[in-house]
Design an enzyme around this catalytic site. Structure first.
Site, PDB file in Angstrom:
ATOM      1  N   HIS A 156      92.946  69.081  22.711  1.00  0.00           N
ATOM      2  CA  HIS A 156      91.778  68.216  22.916  1.00  0.00           C
ATOM      3  C   HIS A 156      90.560  69.065  23.308  1.00  0.00           C
ATOM      4  O   HIS A 156      90.692  70.215  23.686  1.00  0.00           O
ATOM      5  CB  HIS A 156      92.037  67.195  24.029  1.00  0.00           C
ATOM      6  CG  HIS A 156      92.844  66.014  23.585  1.00  0.00           C
ATOM      7  ND1 HIS A 156      94.209  66.019  23.577  1.00  0.00           N
ATOM      8  CD2 HIS A 156      92.458  64.790  23.115  1.00  0.00           C
ATOM      9  CE1 HIS A 156      94.653  64.848  23.137  1.00  0.00           C
ATOM     10  NE2 HIS A 156      93.612  64.080  22.836  1.00  0.00           N
ATOM     11  N   LYS A 160      88.176  67.096  28.514  1.00  0.00           N
ATOM     12  CA  LYS A 160      89.271  66.176  28.874  1.00  0.00           C
ATOM     13  C   LYS A 160      89.806  66.524  30.267  1.00  0.00           C
ATOM     14  O   LYS A 160      90.053  67.691  30.571  1.00  0.00           O
ATOM     15  CB  LYS A 160      90.394  66.237  27.822  1.00  0.00           C
ATOM     16  CG  LYS A 160      91.485  65.206  28.080  1.00  0.00           C
ATOM     17  CD  LYS A 160      92.321  64.932  26.855  1.00  0.00           C
ATOM     18  CE  LYS A 160      93.431  63.940  27.146  1.00  0.00           C
ATOM     19  NZ  LYS A 160      92.939  62.610  27.559  1.00  0.00           N
TER      20      LYS A 160
HETATM   21  P1  NAD Z   1      83.656  60.121  29.360  1.00  0.00           P
HETATM   22  O1  NAD Z   1      83.676  60.917  30.631  1.00  0.00           O
HETATM   23  O2  NAD Z   1      82.765  60.573  28.252  1.00  0.00           O
HETATM   24  O3  NAD Z   1      83.300  58.586  29.663  1.00  0.00           O
HETATM   25  C1  NAD Z   1      83.700  57.879  30.801  1.00  0.00           C
HETATM   26  C2  NAD Z   1      82.508  57.053  31.244  1.00  0.00           C
HETATM   27  O4  NAD Z   1      82.890  56.171  32.304  1.00  0.00           O
HETATM   28  C3  NAD Z   1      81.358  57.914  31.796  1.00  0.00           C
HETATM   29  O5  NAD Z   1      80.164  57.616  31.075  1.00  0.00           O
HETATM   30  C4  NAD Z   1      81.225  57.459  33.245  1.00  0.00           C
HETATM   31  O6  NAD Z   1      79.874  57.429  33.676  1.00  0.00           O
HETATM   32  C5  NAD Z   1      81.787  56.039  33.151  1.00  0.00           C
HETATM   33  N1  NAD Z   1      82.160  55.486  34.465  1.00  0.00           N
HETATM   34  C6  NAD Z   1      82.766  56.110  35.503  1.00  0.00           C
HETATM   35  N2  NAD Z   1      82.877  55.266  36.553  1.00  0.00           N
HETATM   36  C7  NAD Z   1      82.334  54.091  36.161  1.00  0.00           C
HETATM   37  C8  NAD Z   1      82.147  52.836  36.809  1.00  0.00           C
HETATM   38  N3  NAD Z   1      82.546  52.628  38.078  1.00  0.00           N
HETATM   39  N4  NAD Z   1      81.562  51.834  36.107  1.00  0.00           N
HETATM   40  C9  NAD Z   1      81.156  52.030  34.833  1.00  0.00           C
HETATM   41  N5  NAD Z   1      81.299  53.205  34.178  1.00  0.00           N
HETATM   42  C10 NAD Z   1      81.872  54.219  34.836  1.00  0.00           C
HETATM   43  O7  NAD Z   1      85.170  60.077  28.870  1.00  0.00           O
HETATM   44  P2  NAD Z   1      85.755  59.651  27.426  1.00  0.00           P
HETATM   45  O8  NAD Z   1      86.006  60.876  26.609  1.00  0.00           O
HETATM   46  O9  NAD Z   1      84.925  58.546  26.852  1.00  0.00           O
HETATM   47  O10 NAD Z   1      87.183  59.091  27.851  1.00  0.00           O
HETATM   48  C11 NAD Z   1      87.329  58.024  28.773  1.00  0.00           C
HETATM   49  C12 NAD Z   1      88.809  57.683  28.949  1.00  0.00           C
HETATM   50  O11 NAD Z   1      89.331  57.175  27.713  1.00  0.00           O
HETATM   51  C13 NAD Z   1      89.697  58.888  29.304  1.00  0.00           C
HETATM   52  O12 NAD Z   1      90.724  58.438  30.190  1.00  0.00           O
HETATM   53  C14 NAD Z   1      90.279  59.300  27.965  1.00  0.00           C
HETATM   54  O13 NAD Z   1      91.511  59.991  28.073  1.00  0.00           O
HETATM   55  C15 NAD Z   1      90.484  57.930  27.350  1.00  0.00           C
HETATM   56  N6  NAD Z   1      90.610  57.918  25.883  1.00  0.00           N
HETATM   57  C16 NAD Z   1      91.527  57.037  25.356  1.00  0.00           C
HETATM   58  C17 NAD Z   1      91.656  56.896  23.992  1.00  0.00           C
HETATM   59  C18 NAD Z   1      92.609  55.846  23.457  1.00  0.00           C
HETATM   60  O14 NAD Z   1      92.722  55.680  22.228  1.00  0.00           O
HETATM   61  N7  NAD Z   1      93.294  55.084  24.323  1.00  0.00           N
HETATM   62  C19 NAD Z   1      90.874  57.666  23.126  1.00  0.00           C
HETATM   63  C20 NAD Z   1      89.940  58.562  23.674  1.00  0.00           C
HETATM   64  C21 NAD Z   1      89.800  58.662  25.066  1.00  0.00           C
END
Ligand code: NAD
Length: 274
Positions: A156, A160
């Protein structure tokens, strides 16, 4: 039309989710939530996603949009997700959770809501990965007890925060469950120094973190004389976002319960037949 609010709307997945909801004929953007105190409050979420204005502005308190949406999509962090889940339970909302990295306690807490909220929870929302899980079941049944060593390798992007990925763990779990093994006992998550030869039952994990890799997973079944590798490579976050939007449309018609992408895609029922 399913009205969708997105938590973490300024994040990598959040912005892609805005695009996916906009592209989907059965859903409409009803809200976007950013971190409390964020300077992005009041910004049009279409602009955050590079689409131009869509007429929905980011808020930092979910209470302010409680009447606007039917399904919440949450790709953030474990504690944020659990608090949003509690909100959905109190207010009769549905939720699609993509957040990974939940520890055992957090997973138990999430599961505690299954009788109070319709929840789709999946570490990977891509259709291809969920098909891959079925292929792994078939491979494990055929090879697992025949002297094949099983290893899971994932890669990744550099940002991450959890490892191994939720998807890698899920792949390991599917293989372990199929073989009547336990990932807790047989999972090997690090090898260094004089760690000796591998045991027959272990399921090894290796993790790469580099650059902008969206997500790659390989499960290797290796024995003397041959090696089978089942690989999935995601080249765009849109594959996860489209899956999440499909899950949101699906869960809008479901009763309370905890569902997986296998349920959403109709792959769960024929599990025994493969
Ligand atoms: P990222 O850090 O780019 O985004 C997370 C966002 O959440 C940030 O913008 C942050 O400001 C926001 N956030 C944090 N606390 C918050 C709150 N209290 N209220 C509102 N927003 C808040 O991360 P990402 O790459 O987008 O990944 C996010 C999650 O999704 C991770 O756990 C990742 O592993 C997971 N993910 C899952 C899949 C899937 O298919 N299930 C795919 C990709 C990523």
């Amino acid at each position: 039309m399913t009205r969708i609010a997105i938590v973490g709307v300024a994040g990598r997945m959040g912005r892609t989710l805005v695009q996916a909801v906009e592209q989907d004929a059965g859903t409409t953007l009803a809200g976007g939530i950013v971190e409390p105190g964020s300077s992005l409050v009041g910004t049009d979420i279409g602009e955050l996603a590079g689409l131009g204005k869509v007429g929905v502005t980011a808020v930092d308190a979910i209470e302010t949009i409680v009447d606007d949406f039917d399904v919440l999509i949450d790709f953030t962090a474990p504690q944020v997700t659990l608090s949003n889940l509690a909100f959905c339970a109190e207010h009769g909302k549905r939720i699609v959770i993509g957040t990974t990295g939940l520890n055992d306690e957090e997973l138990t807490a999430l599961d505690g809501f299954r009788d109070r909220v319709p929840i789709v929870f999946a570490p990977n929302m891509s259709v291809g990965v969920n098909l891959t899980l079925k292929l792994l079941e078939t491979a494990a049944k055929a090879l697992g007890d025949e002297g094949y060593d099983i290893e899971v390798i994932e890669a990744h992007h550099r940002h991450k925060v959890d490892a191994p990925s939720g998807t890698a763990l899920k792949m390991g779990e599917v293989v372990a469950e199929t073989l009547g093994r336990s990932l807790k006992e047989d999972g090997v998550f690090a090898r260094e120094g004089q760690c000796g030869p591998r045991s027959a039952k272990e399921i090894g994990f290796a993790t790469v973190r580099a650059g902008d890799i969206v997500g790659e997973h390989t499960v290797m079944f290796a024995t003397e004389g041959e090696r089978i590798e089942i690989t999935h490579k995601a080249s765009s976050r849109m594959t996860f976002a489209r899956g999440a939007v499909r899950a949101a449309r699906w869960v809008a018609g479901q009763g309370n319960g905890r569902y997986s992408m296998q349920d959403v895609l109709g792959l769960a029922a024929d599990r025994q037949n493969l």
